[in-house]
Design a protein around this motif. Structure first.
Motif, PDB file in Angstrom:
ATOM      1  N   ASN A   1      39.496  76.922  35.112  1.00 18.00           N
ATOM      2  CA  ASN A   1      40.175  77.861  36.007  1.00 18.00           C
ATOM      3  C   ASN A   1      41.267  77.196  36.849  1.00 18.00           C
ATOM      4  O   ASN A   1      42.149  77.879  37.357  1.00 18.00           O
ATOM      5  CB  ASN A   1      39.153  78.530  36.938  1.00 18.00           C
ATOM      6  CG  ASN A   1      38.133  79.346  36.167  1.00 18.00           C
ATOM      7  OD1 ASN A   1      38.429  79.827  35.062  1.00 18.00           O
ATOM      8  ND2 ASN A   1      36.944  79.503  36.727  1.00 18.00           N
ATOM      9  N   VAL A   2      41.202  75.899  37.035  1.00 15.27           N
ATOM     10  CA  VAL A   2      42.186  75.216  37.900  1.00 15.27           C
ATOM     11  C   VAL A   2      43.129  74.318  37.114  1.00 15.27           C
ATOM     12  O   VAL A   2      44.032  73.723  37.692  1.00 15.27           O
ATOM     13  CB  VAL A   2      41.450  74.375  38.970  1.00 15.27           C
ATOM     14  CG1 VAL A   2      40.598  75.266  39.842  1.00 15.27           C
ATOM     15  CG2 VAL A   2      40.608  73.270  38.320  1.00 15.27           C
ATOM     16  N   ILE A   3      42.919  74.194  35.801  1.00 13.97           N
ATOM     17  CA  ILE A   3      43.755  73.273  35.023  1.00 13.97           C
ATOM     18  C   ILE A   3      45.205  73.710  34.999  1.00 13.97           C
ATOM     19  O   ILE A   3      46.122  72.882  34.954  1.00 13.97           O
ATOM     20  CB  ILE A   3      43.192  73.151  33.582  1.00 13.97           C
ATOM     21  CG1 ILE A   3      44.013  72.126  32.777  1.00 13.97           C
ATOM     22  CG2 ILE A   3      43.210  74.507  32.892  1.00 13.97           C
ATOM     23  CD1 ILE A   3      44.007  70.753  33.364  1.00 13.97           C
ATOM     24  N   HIS A   4      45.448  75.031  35.049  1.00 18.20           N
ATOM     25  CA  HIS A   4      46.828  75.499  34.955  1.00 18.20           C
ATOM     26  C   HIS A   4      47.656  75.014  36.140  1.00 18.20           C
ATOM     27  O   HIS A   4      48.774  74.510  35.971  1.00 18.20           O
ATOM     28  CB  HIS A   4      46.855  77.030  34.881  1.00 18.20           C
ATOM     29  CG  HIS A   4      46.100  77.579  33.703  1.00 18.20           C
ATOM     30  ND1 HIS A   4      46.559  77.451  32.408  1.00 18.20           N
ATOM     31  CD2 HIS A   4      44.912  78.240  33.622  1.00 18.20           C
ATOM     32  CE1 HIS A   4      45.690  78.015  31.577  1.00 18.20           C
ATOM     33  NE2 HIS A   4      44.693  78.505  32.288  1.00 18.20           N
ATOM     34  N   LYS A   5      47.115  75.139  37.333  1.00 19.14           N
ATOM     35  CA  LYS A   5      47.871  74.717  38.509  1.00 19.14           C
ATOM     36  C   LYS A   5      48.145  73.217  38.496  1.00 19.14           C
ATOM     37  O   LYS A   5      49.284  72.772  38.680  1.00 19.14           O
ATOM     38  CB  LYS A   5      47.101  75.100  39.779  1.00 19.14           C
ATOM     39  CG  LYS A   5      47.816  74.679  41.064  1.00 19.14           C
ATOM     40  CD  LYS A   5      47.053  75.127  42.284  1.00 19.14           C
ATOM     41  CE  LYS A   5      45.741  74.342  42.416  1.00 19.14           C
ATOM     42  NZ  LYS A   5      45.055  74.649  43.679  1.00 19.14           N
ATOM     43  N   HIS A   6      47.131  72.419  38.251  1.00 17.81           N
ATOM     44  CA  HIS A   6      47.316  70.967  38.271  1.00 17.81           C
ATOM     45  C   HIS A   6      48.103  70.494  37.049  1.00 17.81           C
ATOM     46  O   HIS A   6      48.902  69.563  37.143  1.00 17.81           O
ATOM     47  CB  HIS A   6      45.951  70.276  38.322  1.00 17.81           C
ATOM     48  CG  HIS A   6      45.200  70.557  39.579  1.00 17.81           C
ATOM     49  ND1 HIS A   6      45.412  69.872  40.752  1.00 17.81           N
ATOM     50  CD2 HIS A   6      44.239  71.492  39.861  1.00 17.81           C
ATOM     51  CE1 HIS A   6      44.601  70.332  41.695  1.00 17.81           C
ATOM     52  NE2 HIS A   6      43.879  71.317  41.186  1.00 17.81           N
ATOM     53  N   GLY A   7      47.876  71.131  35.922  1.00 19.90           N
ATOM     54  CA  GLY A   7      48.637  70.741  34.727  1.00 19.90           C
ATOM     55  C   GLY A   7      50.110  71.026  34.883  1.00 19.90           C
ATOM     56  O   GLY A   7      50.963  70.227  34.461  1.00 19.90           O
ATOM     57  N   ASP A   8      50.463  72.164  35.511  1.00 16.32           N
ATOM     58  CA  ASP A   8      51.875  72.490  35.717  1.00 16.32           C
ATOM     59  C   ASP A   8      52.547  71.482  36.638  1.00 16.32           C
ATOM     60  O   ASP A   8      53.709  71.110  36.428  1.00 16.32           O
ATOM     61  CB  ASP A   8      52.008  73.902  36.300  1.00 16.32           C
ATOM     62  CG  ASP A   8      51.613  74.981  35.303  1.00 16.32           C
ATOM     63  OD1 ASP A   8      51.571  74.660  34.097  1.00 16.32           O
ATOM     64  OD2 ASP A   8      51.347  76.123  35.714  1.00 16.32           O
ATOM     65  N   SER A   9      51.856  71.028  37.672  1.00 14.02           N
ATOM     66  CA  SER A   9      52.457  70.039  38.573  1.00 14.02           C
ATOM     67  C   SER A   9      52.709  68.716  37.858  1.00 14.02           C
ATOM     68  O   SER A   9      53.733  68.070  38.062  1.00 14.02           O
ATOM     69  CB  SER A   9      51.547  69.824  39.786  1.00 14.02           C
ATOM     70  OG  SER A   9      50.300  69.276  39.391  1.00 14.02           O
ATOM     71  N   VAL A  10      51.775  68.328  36.991  1.00 11.45           N
ATOM     72  CA  VAL A  10      51.968  67.084  36.224  1.00 11.45           C
ATOM     73  C   VAL A  10      53.122  67.255  35.241  1.00 11.45           C
ATOM     74  O   VAL A  10      53.950  66.341  35.058  1.00 11.45           O
ATOM     75  CB  VAL A  10      50.670  66.695  35.494  1.00 11.45           C
ATOM     76  CG1 VAL A  10      50.895  65.464  34.629  1.00 11.45           C
ATOM     77  CG2 VAL A  10      49.552  66.434  36.492  1.00 11.45           C
ATOM     78  N   ARG A  11      53.187  68.417  34.607  1.00 10.25           N
ATOM     79  CA  ARG A  11      54.295  68.661  33.657  1.00 10.25           C
ATOM     80  C   ARG A  11      55.641  68.640  34.364  1.00 10.25           C
ATOM     81  O   ARG A  11      56.634  68.135  33.824  1.00 10.25           O
ATOM     82  CB  ARG A  11      54.088  69.998  32.950  1.00 10.25           C
ATOM     83  CG  ARG A  11      52.912  70.022  31.977  1.00 10.25           C
ATOM     84  CD  ARG A  11      52.856  71.328  31.210  1.00 10.25           C
ATOM     85  NE  ARG A  11      51.689  71.392  30.358  1.00 10.25           N
ATOM     86  CZ  ARG A  11      50.512  71.883  30.724  1.00 10.25           C
ATOM     87  NH1 ARG A  11      50.366  72.380  31.964  1.00 10.25           N
ATOM     88  NH2 ARG A  11      49.491  71.910  29.897  1.00 10.25           N
ATOM     89  N   GLU A  12      55.712  69.195  35.559  1.00 11.03           N
ATOM     90  CA  GLU A  12      56.969  69.195  36.307  1.00 11.03           C
ATOM     91  C   GLU A  12      57.388  67.776  36.668  1.00 11.03           C
ATOM     92  O   GLU A  12      58.563  67.410  36.564  1.00 11.03           O
ATOM     93  CB  GLU A  12      56.812  70.037  37.583  1.00 11.03           C
ATOM     94  CG  GLU A  12      58.087  70.198  38.397  1.00 11.03           C
ATOM     95  CD  GLU A  12      59.161  70.963  37.649  1.00 11.03           C
ATOM     96  OE1 GLU A  12      60.349  70.751  37.952  1.00 11.03           O
ATOM     97  OE2 GLU A  12      58.807  71.777  36.759  1.00 11.03           O
TER      98      GLU A  12
END
Length: 571
Positions: free
Chosen positions: A219-230
């Motif tokens: 449920n939280v991977i999207h938020k943290h994954g997007d920050s790493v991708r950015e």
């Protein structure tokens, strides 16, 4: 698989030793050359076995800098640092030591996949830890022996689970293994604490994270994954810039070699006409050229080494983060996110110059007088100074203010990269003067080379208004170019008379005044010969200018009113 089992496996089987080169580099440690055993990630994103890291030489900050660094600063710093065996970066060990480093779960999965390919490697059952593993449960992500597999199917909770033979998993690109909690070994880590920014298990939530914001990793991977991708997106362009910079350095270095060889050939041809003195001069020129070549080569080599190291660090960070985001599970990304983000942020702070540190400015000037030797005039020098347009400047008012129909001029001063004026001429200086409103109104300037690094520019504008002046040296704008040139209208005509004095020109009228500001005794408000304020020469009554053919400058400060001047003009 333990390290000892790893070593015995490859020492006993020559076929396995021969096939070691085929094992993927992601599954082996670059220090011990064996499968990873408890792989740990250093802050520079290089992975090694925990035991290999412990064997690295450690450096203590307190032992070397206690006398120079304040005590309160030392307390806040890591007490032990290591040198990475791959990139030689200084990395800090956490207070917990090697075990406090982040575990590389991707490497653990790679080792498991490689072990399936090796027939001599026997996997142990994850449940009983005694029998040889034969199958794997896709739901529980555990390896099972034949006995445990049958028991697994008989239990009500696991009866519906699907199992596969380990031999059938050889073609798989990834096998997920459950990550168990270090504090609660019986519990699998499936949750993530937003408050503490760390993965946790169910027991961790009850004991130490009761009131914290916790949720499942999915449920939280999207938020943290997007920050790493950015963050990864911001680092990736630097790889291309560094690669192009190294390519430019290589090109310039080749150009330096070519130019140096060409100049050396010119020197040899020029020196063939002379005998002893000229041959000595020739050898001197070649030695000087070799020194310049070596100097430029060393500067470019040093810059190339520095940029290669930065590029290697950038690639390591990018490759690791890309592999983490593409191959890692949600939990693996969250487990490794901290060290990856820290490294990428540090890479973004690295400064570098993407342009070559030196140019290929090497020229041979055969007509330049060098010195006298043995009674002979010696010609020919090596010229290394190159003009730097950004350092060039302009002297004079002609590039800012002009007068319609009147010639104006200014001087362009060419300088090198150190800001020193060039001693010779011969540079390509181009000047363009165009009316801002009337684009077809172009003033053609004349450029004169003074052969001392300066160039005299003269022009005569035919129309008043605002102009744009482009000044380019060797095809590039100089400092401040383009400039704004204001051309005023034609010469302002005099409104008075060119007289010897006011008394004579006005017929002795007391009220008549002059632009020179002179007066006479007896109530005369104008000038007279030999009296106070008279310039001693004929002059204009309107402004006091001594030159008959000139522009009117207006009344002198403190003189008469416009009414009195007008009266003088009328007379």
């Amino acid at each position: 698989m333990s390290r000892d089992e790893n070593k015995r496996l490859y020492a006993s089987d020559p076929h396995s030793q021969a096939s070691w080169s085929g094992i993927h580099s992601r599954a082996k440690c670059s220090v011990c050359r064996h499968f990873y055993c408890d792989p740990k990630i250093l802050p520079c994103l290089h992975t090694f076995c925990a035991e290999c890291i412990q064997q690295l030489e450690q450096f203590s900050i307190q032992g070397n800098t206690a006398e120079t660094i304040p005590e309160e600063y030392i307390r806040d710093q890591p007490s032990v640092i290591l040198l990475c065996p791959v990139c030689d970066s200084e990395v800090d060990l956490p207070p917990a030591g090697v075990q406090g480093l982040t575990t590389d779960h991707l490497a653990v999965s790679e080792v498991f996949l490689e072990s399936l390919l090796n027939k001599d490697c026997e996997l142990v059952c994850d449940l009983c830890s005694e029998g040889a593993a034969e199958k794997r449960c896709d739901v529980c992500c555990v390896n099972l022996c034949e006995f445990c597999c049958q028991a697994h199917r008989r239990q009500k909770k696991t009866a519906s689970h699907t199992t596969m033979r380990l031999q059938d998993l050889n073609g798989s690109s990834k096998i997920v293994k459950p990550i168990m909690c270090l504090l609660h070994p019986a519990e699998e880590v499936r949750l993530f604490c937003e408050t503490c920014d760390q993965p946790v298990c169910r027991d961790c939530i009850v004991t130490g994270h009761r009131d914290h914001a916790c949720d499942y990793a999915a449920n939280v991977i999207h938020k943290h994954g997007d920050s790493v991708r950015e963050l990864l997106k911001n680092v990736q362009p630097h790889v291309g810039v560094l690669e192009r910079a190294l390519s430019d350095i290589e090109s310039v270095q080749q150009s330096v070699e070519v130019r140096a060889d060409a100049v050396a050939e010119e020197v040899r041809v020029f020196a063939e006409g002379y005998v002893k003195v000229i041959e000595k001069h020739r050898d001197g020129l070649l030695n000087q050229l070799e020194e310049l070549r070596l100097q430029k080569r060393n500067q470019l080599h040093l810059q190339r080494v520095q940029l290669e190291q930065i590029l290697a660090d950038m690639k390591t960070g990018v490759d690791f983060t890309e592999r983490l985001l593409t191959s890692g599970s949600d939990l693996e990304i969250l487990m490794t996110k901290g060290v990856a983000v820290s490294r990428l942020k540090r890479l973004l702070e690295v400064g570098y110059n993407p342009h070559p540190a030196v140019d290929d400015g090497l020229r041979f000037l055969p007509q330049e007088r060098a010195a006298q030797s043995g009674g002979f005039e010696v010609f020919g020098v090596i010229h290394t100074r190159a003009v730097e347009p950004a350092k060039c400047s302009i002297n004079g008012e002609g590039f800012q203010v002009g007068r319609q129909g009147h010639p104006s001029e200014f001087t362009v001063i060419c300088k090198d990269s150190a800001g020193e004026q060039m001693a010779k001429g011969g540079e390509t200086v181009r000047i363009s003067i165009v009316h801002k409103e009337k684009k077809d109104c172009v003033t053609k300037p004349a450029v004169q080379d003074n052969n001392d690094g300066t160039y005299r520019v003269s022009y005569t504008p035919q129309e008043a208004g605002t102009y744009t002046v482009w000044v380019c040296v060797t095809g590039q704008h100089i400092q401040g170019s383009p400039f704004v040139l204001v051309v005023r209208s034609k010469v302002r005509k005099h409104r008075g008379v060119f007289h010897c004095c006011t008394f004579c020109s006005s017929g002795g009228q007391k009220e008549a005044r002059c632009g020179c500001g002179g007066t006479m005794p007896g109530g005369y408000q104008g000038c007279g010969h030999g009296h106070k304020g008279h310039p001693g020469k004929p002059h204009w009554s309107c402004c006091g200018n001594l030159t008959e053919v000139s522009e009117c400058a207006g009344a002198t400060t403190g003189t008469n009113s416009s009414r009195s001047l007008f009266r003088t003009v009328a007379l």
